[in-house]
Design a protein around this motif. Structure first.
Motif, PDB file in Angstrom:
ATOM      1  N   ARG A 132       0.832  -1.207   0.000  1.00 27.48           N
ATOM      2  CA  ARG A 132       0.000   0.000   0.000  1.00 27.48           C
ATOM      3  C   ARG A 132       0.868   1.259   0.000  1.00 27.48           C
ATOM      4  NH1 ARG A 132      -3.039  -1.111   4.132  1.00 27.48           N
ATOM      5  NH2 ARG A 132      -1.842   0.025   5.662  1.00 27.48           N
ATOM      6  N   ARG A 133       1.954   1.255   0.771  1.00 25.29           N
ATOM      7  CA  ARG A 133       2.842   2.427   0.806  1.00 25.29           C
ATOM      8  C   ARG A 133       3.544   2.631  -0.537  1.00 25.29           C
ATOM      9  NH1 ARG A 133       6.371   3.298   5.997  1.00 25.29           N
ATOM     10  NH2 ARG A 133       5.410   5.332   6.143  1.00 25.29           N
ATOM     11  N   VAL A 134       3.961   1.538  -1.150  1.00 25.12           N
ATOM     12  CA  VAL A 134       4.635   1.656  -2.449  1.00 25.12           C
ATOM     13  C   VAL A 134       3.667   2.202  -3.491  1.00 25.12           C
ATOM     14  CG1 VAL A 134       5.624   0.310  -4.346  1.00 25.12           C
ATOM     15  CG2 VAL A 134       6.383  -0.094  -2.005  1.00 25.12           C
ATOM     16  N   LEU A 135       2.445   1.700  -3.481  1.00 33.89           N
ATOM     17  CA  LEU A 135       1.469   2.151  -4.464  1.00 33.89           C
ATOM     18  C   LEU A 135       1.004   3.578  -4.207  1.00 33.89           C
ATOM     19  CD1 LEU A 135      -0.666  -1.066  -4.896  1.00 33.89           C
ATOM     20  CD2 LEU A 135       1.094  -0.178  -6.417  1.00 33.89           C
ATOM     21  N   ALA A 136       1.082   4.037  -2.967  1.00 34.58           N
ATOM     22  CA  ALA A 136       0.659   5.398  -2.641  1.00 34.58           C
ATOM     23  C   ALA A 136       1.747   6.422  -2.935  1.00 34.58           C
ATOM     24  CB  ALA A 136       0.269   5.485  -1.167  1.00 34.58           C
ATOM     25  N   ALA A 137       2.965   5.979  -3.218  1.00 34.40           N
ATOM     26  CA  ALA A 137       4.055   6.907  -3.512  1.00 34.40           C
ATOM     27  C   ALA A 137       3.750   7.652  -4.804  1.00 34.40           C
ATOM     28  CB  ALA A 137       5.367   6.143  -3.639  1.00 34.40           C
ATOM     29  N   PRO A 138       4.144   8.913  -4.874  1.00 36.21           N
ATOM     30  CA  PRO A 138       3.878   9.681  -6.103  1.00 36.21           C
ATOM     31  C   PRO A 138       4.620   9.073  -7.294  1.00 36.21           C
ATOM     32  CG  PRO A 138       5.267  10.922  -4.591  1.00 36.21           C
ATOM     33  CD  PRO A 138       4.848   9.686  -3.874  1.00 36.21           C
ATOM     34  N   ARG A 139       3.954   9.071  -8.401  1.00 37.26           N
ATOM     35  CA  ARG A 139       4.551   8.508  -9.612  1.00 37.26           C
ATOM     36  C   ARG A 139       5.130   9.627 -10.468  1.00 37.26           C
ATOM     37  NH1 ARG A 139       1.093   5.104  -7.936  1.00 37.26           N
ATOM     38  NH2 ARG A 139       0.892   2.940  -8.471  1.00 37.26           N
ATOM     39  N   VAL A 140       6.296   9.353 -11.026  1.00 34.87           N
ATOM     40  CA  VAL A 140       6.951  10.298 -11.917  1.00 34.87           C
ATOM     41  C   VAL A 140       6.798   9.757 -13.329  1.00 34.87           C
ATOM     42  CG1 VAL A 140       9.155  11.371 -12.516  1.00 34.87           C
ATOM     43  CG2 VAL A 140       8.603  10.895 -10.123  1.00 34.87           C
ATOM     44  N   PRO A 141       6.229  10.539 -14.238  1.00 32.15           N
ATOM     45  CA  PRO A 141       6.124  10.056 -15.620  1.00 32.15           C
ATOM     46  C   PRO A 141       7.496   9.710 -16.177  1.00 32.15           C
ATOM     47  CG  PRO A 141       4.860  12.077 -15.328  1.00 32.15           C
ATOM     48  CD  PRO A 141       5.643  11.858 -14.074  1.00 32.15           C
ATOM     49  N   LEU A 142       7.546   8.730 -17.057  1.00 28.74           N
ATOM     50  CA  LEU A 142       8.806   8.240 -17.593  1.00 28.74           C
ATOM     51  C   LEU A 142       9.608   9.364 -18.229  1.00 28.74           C
ATOM     52  CD1 LEU A 142      10.548   5.785 -18.051  1.00 28.74           C
ATOM     53  CD2 LEU A 142       9.353   5.387 -20.188  1.00 28.74           C
ATOM     54  N   ARG A 143       8.954  10.235 -18.952  1.00 30.32           N
ATOM     55  CA  ARG A 143       9.665  11.324 -19.616  1.00 30.32           C
ATOM     56  C   ARG A 143      10.342  12.216 -18.576  1.00 30.32           C
ATOM     57  NH1 ARG A 143       5.392  14.812 -20.309  1.00 30.32           N
ATOM     58  NH2 ARG A 143       4.241  13.032 -21.029  1.00 30.32           N
ATOM     59  N   ASP A 144       9.648  12.543 -17.470  1.00 31.28           N
ATOM     60  CA  ASP A 144      10.241  13.361 -16.417  1.00 31.28           C
ATOM     61  C   ASP A 144      11.331  12.610 -15.677  1.00 31.28           C
ATOM     62  OD1 ASP A 144       8.496  15.340 -17.119  1.00 31.28           O
ATOM     63  OD2 ASP A 144       7.079  14.930 -15.489  1.00 31.28           O
TER      64      ASP A 144
END
Length: 161
Positions: A132-144
């Motif tokens: 749950r903590r891993v999935l709640a982490a903010p995602r960075v788009p691949l390009r960024d």
């Protein structure tokens, strides 16, 4: 939340699969039973003094490992109750293991089984919380992400120079 629920069911299926293997071992012919015993070897120490004996043969899982499998199987059903007490359950299971390692514990089969259930349930819930903590982490788009990686490499090169 959906991923955590799916993980809880995967943990339960793993625990049930291990219990089914132990069940197969009790009723299967000797050659199949020996194969099942070998399959379970990476999951348990298989000390004959700590394993249940059925038909004159020790099973491929000790009482604690059987309890852990039952605890895993209970995770989807007792998740809300266990979630509040996951650290306590993990602590009880680890304390039992530590007392067993030092020789201070009573080392009773029922104690190992019940505390194995606590350990399995606590581990299953802790694994769900980690996911749950891993999935709640903010995602960075691949390009960024690529741009950020290039900027950090450039910054480290200038620090080295």
């Amino acid at each position: 939340m959906r991923a955590e629920r799916a993980l809880a069911w995967l943990v339960a299926i793993g625990g049930l699969a291990s219990l089914v293997l132990v069940g197969v071992e009790t009723v299967a012919p000797d050659d199949v039973a020996h194969s099942v015993h070998a399959w379970l070897a990476p999951l348990c120490h298989q000390d004959p003094a700590r394993c249940p004996v059925v038909h004159g043969h020790s099973l491929g899982a000790c009482f604690r490992c059987l309890g852990v499998d039952v605890g895993f199987a209970l995770v989807p059903f007792a998740r809300t109750v266990v979630r509040r007490h996951a650290l306590t359950l993990l602590g009880l299971g680890l304390l039992d293991w530590l007392l067993g390692q030092t020789g201070l514990g009573a080392d009773l089969a029922i104690e190992r089984f019940v505390l194995g259930i606590a350990l399995g349930a606590g581990l299953g819930v802790a694994l769900g919380a980690a996911v749950r903590r891993v999935l709640a982490a903010p995602r960075v788009p691949l390009r960024d992400w690529r741009r950020t990686a290039m900027l950090s490499r450039a910054a480290s090169r200038t620090e080295l120079a």
